[in-house]
Design a protein around this motif. Structure first.
Motif, mmCIF file in Angstrom:
data_model
loop_
_atom_site.group_PDB
_atom_site.id
_atom_site.type_symbol
_atom_site.label_atom_id
_atom_site.label_comp_id
_atom_site.label_asym_id
_atom_site.label_seq_id
_atom_site.Cartn_x
_atom_site.Cartn_y
_atom_site.Cartn_z
ATOM 1 N N ALA A 165 0.830 -1.209 0.000
ATOM 2 C CA ALA A 165 0.000 0.000 0.000
ATOM 3 C C ALA A 165 0.861 1.253 0.000
ATOM 4 C CB ALA A 165 -0.949 -0.009 1.196
ATOM 5 N N HIS A 166 2.014 1.177 0.704
ATOM 6 C CA HIS A 166 2.943 2.314 0.673
ATOM 7 C C HIS A 166 3.430 2.570 -0.753
ATOM 8 C CE1 HIS A 166 3.626 3.749 4.741
ATOM 9 N NE2 HIS A 166 3.515 2.506 5.171
ATOM 10 N N ALA A 167 3.819 1.493 -1.441
ATOM 11 C CA ALA A 167 4.357 1.657 -2.797
ATOM 12 C C ALA A 167 3.286 2.220 -3.726
ATOM 13 C CB ALA A 167 4.859 0.308 -3.315
ATOM 14 N N ILE A 168 2.045 1.703 -3.596
ATOM 15 C CA ILE A 168 0.964 2.196 -4.468
ATOM 16 C C ILE A 168 0.697 3.670 -4.175
ATOM 17 C CG2 ILE A 168 -1.485 1.979 -5.013
ATOM 18 C CD1 ILE A 168 -1.232 -1.021 -4.546
ATOM 19 N N SER A 169 0.757 4.023 -2.890
ATOM 20 C CA SER A 169 0.545 5.420 -2.528
ATOM 21 C C SER A 169 1.613 6.320 -3.164
ATOM 22 C CB SER A 169 0.551 5.547 -1.007
ATOM 23 O OG SER A 169 0.391 6.889 -0.635
ATOM 24 N N ASP A 170 2.859 5.820 -3.196
ATOM 25 C CA ASP A 170 3.924 6.604 -3.852
ATOM 26 C C ASP A 170 3.597 6.840 -5.323
ATOM 27 O OD1 ASP A 170 5.206 6.449 -1.470
ATOM 28 O OD2 ASP A 170 6.662 4.922 -2.088
ATOM 29 N N ILE A 171 3.180 5.764 -6.012
ATOM 30 C CA ILE A 171 2.846 5.905 -7.442
ATOM 31 C C ILE A 171 1.669 6.874 -7.603
ATOM 32 C CG2 ILE A 171 2.195 4.691 -9.555
ATOM 33 C CD1 ILE A 171 3.266 2.119 -8.258
ATOM 34 N N TYR A 172 0.689 6.729 -6.705
ATOM 35 C CA TYR A 172 -0.500 7.594 -6.754
ATOM 36 C C TYR A 172 -0.097 9.063 -6.741
ATOM 37 C CZ TYR A 172 -4.580 10.108 -4.961
ATOM 38 O OH TYR A 172 -5.580 11.020 -4.767
ATOM 39 N N TRP A 173 0.838 9.419 -5.837
ATOM 40 C CA TRP A 173 1.200 10.830 -5.741
ATOM 41 C C TRP A 173 1.899 11.325 -6.991
ATOM 42 C CZ3 TRP A 173 -1.444 13.839 -3.031
ATOM 43 C CH2 TRP A 173 -1.949 13.455 -1.783
ATOM 44 N N VAL A 174 2.712 10.457 -7.610
ATOM 45 C CA VAL A 174 3.355 10.865 -8.871
ATOM 46 C C VAL A 174 2.289 11.111 -9.934
ATOM 47 C CG1 VAL A 174 4.885 10.122 -10.728
ATOM 48 C CG2 VAL A 174 5.513 9.688 -8.339
ATOM 49 N N VAL A 175 1.324 10.175 -10.041
ATOM 50 C CA VAL A 175 0.252 10.346 -11.027
ATOM 51 C C VAL A 175 -0.524 11.624 -10.726
ATOM 52 C CG1 VAL A 175 -1.899 9.362 -11.913
ATOM 53 C CG2 VAL A 175 0.049 7.881 -11.461
ATOM 54 N N PHE A 176 -0.814 11.851 -9.456
ATOM 55 C CA PHE A 176 -1.537 13.057 -9.046
ATOM 56 C C PHE A 176 -0.796 14.309 -9.530
ATOM 57 C CE2 PHE A 176 -3.190 16.307 -6.297
ATOM 58 C CZ PHE A 176 -4.482 15.907 -5.984
ATOM 59 N N GLY A 177 0.522 14.319 -9.301
ATOM 60 C CA GLY A 177 1.319 15.482 -9.713
ATOM 61 C C GLY A 177 1.319 15.680 -11.216
ATOM 62 N N VAL A 178 1.488 14.574 -11.942
ATOM 63 C CA VAL A 178 1.520 14.656 -13.403
ATOM 64 C C VAL A 178 0.177 15.162 -13.930
ATOM 65 C CG1 VAL A 178 1.571 13.238 -15.499
ATOM 66 C CG2 VAL A 178 3.319 12.929 -13.741
ATOM 67 N N ALA A 179 -0.921 14.584 -13.416
ATOM 68 C CA ALA A 179 -2.247 14.977 -13.891
ATOM 69 C C ALA A 179 -2.512 16.445 -13.573
ATOM 70 C CB ALA A 179 -3.327 14.085 -13.251
ATOM 71 N N LEU A 180 -2.177 16.852 -12.345
ATOM 72 C CA LEU A 180 -2.423 18.236 -11.954
ATOM 73 C C LEU A 180 -1.582 19.201 -12.785
ATOM 74 C CD1 LEU A 180 -4.234 19.610 -9.859
ATOM 75 C CD2 LEU A 180 -2.247 19.736 -8.354
ATOM 76 N N GLY A 181 -0.318 18.810 -13.036
ATOM 77 C CA GLY A 181 0.570 19.665 -13.831
ATOM 78 C C GLY A 181 0.022 19.865 -15.237
ATOM 79 N N LEU A 182 -0.398 18.772 -15.880
ATOM 80 C CA LEU A 182 -0.927 18.890 -17.240
ATOM 81 C C LEU A 182 -2.219 19.703 -17.247
ATOM 82 C CD1 LEU A 182 -0.322 15.308 -18.727
ATOM 83 C CD2 LEU A 182 0.884 17.404 -19.303
ATOM 84 N N PHE A 183 -3.067 19.485 -16.228
ATOM 85 C CA PHE A 183 -4.322 20.233 -16.181
ATOM 86 C C PHE A 183 -4.053 21.727 -15.997
ATOM 87 C CE2 PHE A 183 -8.335 21.532 -13.926
ATOM 88 C CZ PHE A 183 -9.132 21.444 -15.045
ATOM 89 N N ALA A 184 -3.075 22.046 -15.168
ATOM 90 C CA ALA A 184 -2.718 23.463 -14.983
ATOM 91 C C ALA A 184 -2.257 24.062 -16.298
ATOM 92 C CB ALA A 184 -1.639 23.587 -13.912
ATOM 93 N N LEU A 185 -1.501 23.287 -17.099
ATOM 94 C CA LEU A 185 -1.062 23.795 -18.406
ATOM 95 C C LEU A 185 -2.267 24.089 -19.303
ATOM 96 C CD1 LEU A 185 2.059 21.631 -19.389
ATOM 97 C CD2 LEU A 185 1.981 24.048 -18.723
ATOM 98 N N VAL A 186 -3.264 23.185 -19.287
ATOM 99 C CA VAL A 186 -4.459 23.405 -20.116
ATOM 100 C C VAL A 186 -5.165 24.691 -19.689
ATOM 101 C CG1 VAL A 186 -6.743 22.500 -20.725
ATOM 102 C CG2 VAL A 186 -4.782 20.957 -20.611
ATOM 103 N N LEU A 187 -5.356 24.850 -18.359
ATOM 104 C CA LEU A 187 -6.062 26.048 -17.874
ATOM 105 C C LEU A 187 -5.274 27.310 -18.194
ATOM 106 C CD1 LEU A 187 -7.598 25.097 -14.399
ATOM 107 C CD2 LEU A 187 -8.713 25.253 -16.622
ATOM 108 N N LEU A 188 -3.943 27.248 -17.990
ATOM 109 C CA LEU A 188 -3.112 28.413 -18.312
ATOM 110 C C LEU A 188 -3.225 28.748 -19.793
ATOM 111 C CD1 LEU A 188 0.234 27.935 -16.336
ATOM 112 C CD2 LEU A 188 -1.382 29.842 -16.202
ATOM 113 N N GLY A 189 -3.164 27.704 -20.621
ATOM 114 C CA GLY A 189 -3.250 27.911 -22.062
ATOM 115 C C GLY A 189 -4.565 28.571 -22.445
ATOM 116 N N LEU A 190 -5.671 28.081 -21.868
ATOM 117 C CA LEU A 190 -6.982 28.652 -22.192
ATOM 118 C C LEU A 190 -7.069 30.098 -21.721
ATOM 119 C CD1 LEU A 190 -9.596 25.853 -21.460
ATOM 120 C CD2 LEU A 190 -9.182 27.001 -23.634
ATOM 121 N N ALA A 191 -6.629 30.343 -20.482
ATOM 122 C CA ALA A 191 -6.690 31.712 -19.954
ATOM 123 C C ALA A 191 -5.833 32.625 -20.808
ATOM 124 C CB ALA A 191 -6.244 31.732 -18.501
#
Lengths: 544, 249
Positions: free
Chosen positions: B43-69
């Motif tokens: 569960a610790h290892a999965i949680s680590d992967i989860y946070w990386v995915v969270f960061g990647v998804a949030l980063g890309l989404f921020a780029l989309v919002l910045l681009g639109l704005a």
């Protein structure tokens, strides 16, 4: 016309010319397309009603306003209706309406097949909705008709069989749509409309048709096996391994079907965004390649819905890589749409607003799929409300917003009247705010450990999230009612417009609004992907 | 112009909304942004992967919002009739490279942490406790090697490798205790296996994620990790009770 009518008062009108019959017997792609889209909007009201009742049940812990059986039925009916009777038919119907106009054709290649696809859909939709009246009520084994839950031992009554037969009818209809669309694009393009000049939407329809050609028969077969087991006792899907086999067959259809919806939504946005940005799409060919890649990867990645079923790490990895590739190409398409808006002078019509909303919600849906693609994380989150929220952002959010963008864009072509922009913007704000209020909390509940489809829960901490979802769903419903009002009002008394109210680029804007039955009396020369713009500029140059 | 201003206001609202959602999520207890507190190496290892995915998804989404704005803000300056040209190959390359790089990061992290996320010692490894688990629409039955059975909760010794052999008596179910690791689908007619190691004492809750009919919401799981001595005592008592009831019946 008035004169002719009064001159021959005793003349018997042939039965085919009655105002209603003309629509019921229609084979023309415009009538069939409009009927399909309007029917899908009726089912949208039904699906939203299911969703509101479900969310009302979930608003409070240990709630009992809906029985457990009733809730399982609502879960199933909401999923089936939203995916297969609302969103997929809506995009296919829009494609049927607009594809021949975009390529300068008189009609689809197989007009009667268009009508058959539509009536199969209507019949299936009525059958599915009527299962509420069958012994034991509506089916309860989720929209995936989970085996063995959907089999005779666990799902008594006729509902599951009726649903199966209806799904087979739908699959046949989609297969016919695919054949019809491919034949139309391949054989009915106007002179000068080369493959390279095809509008992006037509490429989307072509890719979507190719995907459905491969996958729709698989749904029909998988469902037929289940129906045979239930009604003929064939025992095909019993015994070890058959539930797994069925899951593979179902998702080999369902994941690409979601891809088809996304592809057609991408096609709509790729028409709407450039016109209202007053420029060409920023990267036409790369975007078309990306849309084709979405089709391919949505098929290959189907197995990401089967994580944690004991398949090898190798299989998990292959499906993950395909799912990640799907995210990458979809993100590329998003970048092209944003780049098209960048540095342009957008006209913020309702159609463009819905396209911008599509970009945002579609991005969330695509990026949230990373949690399900990275398979160890999917071992934690598959089957939770995070997964259903991700699907909602793609389908009810992304694709449905693109459908509304397409409706506001093409409504003047369909009916010769333009939808009210003020009501349209109100609808947009309601739907965008409501949608996020409804589904962001579901992402969170999934992470907190709530599976989707449970009839109730005991943890009072979750009530706040669920109440937010209920309020959001109510706001979305209000937005949809605003559209219904706007549509009726416009049909009765909307502002009439000419051929080209938006200064469009593509051939449909050269036709009358609404177009004559054979679409075009003449066609402009087609020398680029934007023939109507070329013609407009030529006329301007000649005039000035 | 007014429309552009309105859109800018709306996009600012969207950004504020996103920030509020994230801040509210971070402050809530338990946080709806993080997987339930891991209590096993997997569960610790999965949680680590989860946070990386969270960061990647949030980063890309921020780029989309910045681009639109940015796109909607920039448009105010444009005033000429000329159309912007198509994207240069360099921009296109960037548009392709950023998402590809992002998903490659996800894939690399998954493969790097995969064996830890599985944490599946070979069957029969020393010190492995094996428990048979039968899933039914109505609940779970746990059968231990010495014949002891339980249906209220699965008791295991903290720190031991526990291997579950999972079967279903009716429809498809899944075994999912988030704090102890990922879920496993249990198809009828097959035997699925799962392994975990609880690294602290406690009761860990879970449930099946596969809809199984009208009792689905009640198909919850509880796993109790006990110190070895307490576990041994319980097991002996449970086996005796089982034996007693057998001879009595």
């Amino acid at each position: 016309m008035e004169a002719r009518r009064s001159a021959a008062p005793a003349h018997v009108v042939p039965w085919q010319n009655g105002r209603v019959v003309r629509w019921l017997a229609a084979t023309n792609h415009k009538q069939v397309g409009i009927l399909t889209v309007l029917t899908s909007l009726v089912f949208l009201l039904v699906a939203v009603a299911y969703g509101l009742v479900m969310q009302a049940q979930l608003a409070v812990a240990n709630n009992t306003i809906v029985s457990r059986n009733g809730f399982a039925a609502l879960v199933t009916m909401h999923g089936v209706t939203m995916l297969f009777l609302v969103v997929l038919p809506a995009v296919l119907g829009l494609a049927t309406y607009i594809t021949p106009l975009l390529i300068g054709a008189r009609d689809m290649a197989l007009p009667r097949v268009s009508a058959l696809s539509y009536w199969l859909y209507v019949f299936a939709g009525v059958l599915i909705t009527a299962t509420w009246l069958s012994t034991g009520g509506a089916p309860k084994a989720t929209f995936a008709s989970l085996v063995p839950l959907a089999q005779g031992d666990f799902s008594k009554g006729q509902a599951q069989t009726i649903l199966g037969l209806a799904l087979i009818l739908l699959a046949v209809g989609w297969l016919l749509w695919a054949v019809n669309t491919l034949a139309t694009v391949a054989g009915r393009r106007a002179e000068g409309m080369t493959w390279c000049r095809l509008p992006v939407f037509v490429w989307s329809a072509t890719v979507a048709a190719a995907v459905l050609l491969v996958t729709a028969p698989v749904l029909a077969v998988a469902t037929a096996l289940l129906v045979l087991d239930r009604e003929a006792g064939t025992h095909i899907l019993t015994g070890s391994g058959s539930a797994r086999t069925y899951d593979h067959l179902f998702w080999f259809f369902a994941q690409p079907a979601i891809g088809v919806m996304a592809i057609l939504a991408a096609g709509i946005s790729s028409e709407v965004i450039p016109v209202f940005s007053r420029r060409a799409i920023a990267a036409r060919r790369p975007l078309i390649v990306a849309i084709a890649a979405i089709g391919l990867f949505s098929i290959v990645s189907y197995g990401r819905h089967l994580t944690a079923t004991g398949q090898s790490s190798w299989a998990e990895s292959v499906f993950m890589i395909a799912a990640l590739a799907l995210v990458a190409v979809a993100a590329f398409a998003v970048a092209v749409w944003v780049a098209t808006l960048w540095g342009s002078r957008p006209r913020l019509t309702t159609a463009l607003l819905f396209s911008v909303g599509f970009i945002v919600l579609f991005s969330v849906g695509v990026l949230a799929s990373l949690f399900l693609a990275a398979f160890p994380v999917s071992w934690q989150l598959a089957g939770t409300t995070l997964e259903s929220a991700q699907l909602a952002y793609l389908v009810q959010g992304g694709v449905l917003f693109a459908v509304f963008a397409g409706l506001f864009y093409w409504w003047p072509k369909m009916f010769g009247r333009v939808l009210d922009e003020r009501l349209g913007k109100l609808q947009y704000v309601l739907m965008f705010v409501g949608f996020n209020t409804a589904f962001v909390p579901q992402f969170m509940l999934g992470v907190l450990g709530l599976p989707s489809g449970v009839a109730t829960y005991t943890n009072p901490d979750w009530e706040g999230y669920q109440v937010s979802s209920l309020v959001g769903a109510g706001i979305v419903a209000a937005g949809i009612l605003v559209f219904a009002f706007n549509a009726v009002r416009t049909l009765l008394a909307g502002t009439r417009v000419g051929r080209d109210p938006w200064s469009g680029d593509t051939l449909e804007w050269f036709a009358e609004s609404p177009p004559v039955p054979q679409n075009f009396a003449t066609l402009p020369p087609i020398e680029s992907a934007r023939p109507v713009r070329d013609t407009r500029r030529r006329l301007k140059a000649a005039g000035g | 112009m007014a429309a552009v201003v309105r859109t800018l206001i709306l996009s600012t609202l969207a950004a504020v909304g996103l920030a509020l959602v994230l801040a509210g999520g971070a402050l809530a207890e338990p946080s709806p942004l993080e997987l339930s507190a891991p209590a096993s190496p997997a569960a610790h290892a999965i949680s680590d992967i989860y946070w990386v995915v969270f960061g990647v998804a949030l980063g890309l989404f921020a780029l989309v919002l910045l681009g639109l704005a940015g796109a909607l803000a920039r448009s105010r300056r444009a005033g000429t009739d000329s159309e912007p040209g198509p994207l240069t190959p360099r921009t296109l390359g960037l548009f392709a490279a950023i998402p590809v790089a992002a998903v490659v990061v996800v894939a690399v992290v998954v493969f790097a942490r995969l064996s830890a996320a599985q944490d599946a010692p070979a069957a029969g490894a020393a010190g492995t406790l094996q428990v048979k688990v039968e899933a039914r629409q109505a609940g779970w039955t746990y059968t231990y090697a010495n014949g002891a059975t339980a249906s209220d909760r699965l008791r295991v010794p903290t720190g031991a490798v526990v291997r579950l052999l999972l079967t279903s008596a009716d429809v498809t179910h899944s075994w999912w205790v988030p704090a102890l690791g990922g879920q496993v689908r249990i198809y009828p007619g097959e035997t699925a296996s799962a392994a975990f190691r609880a690294d602290r004492d406690g009761v860990f809750e879970g449930r099946s994620t596969v809809p199984s009919g009208r009792t689905f919401d009640r198909l919850t799981i509880a796993v109790e990790a006990l110190p070895q001595a307490e576990y041994d005592a319980w097991l002996e008592q449970a086996a005796a009770a089982k034996g007693g009831s057998n001879s009595g019946g």
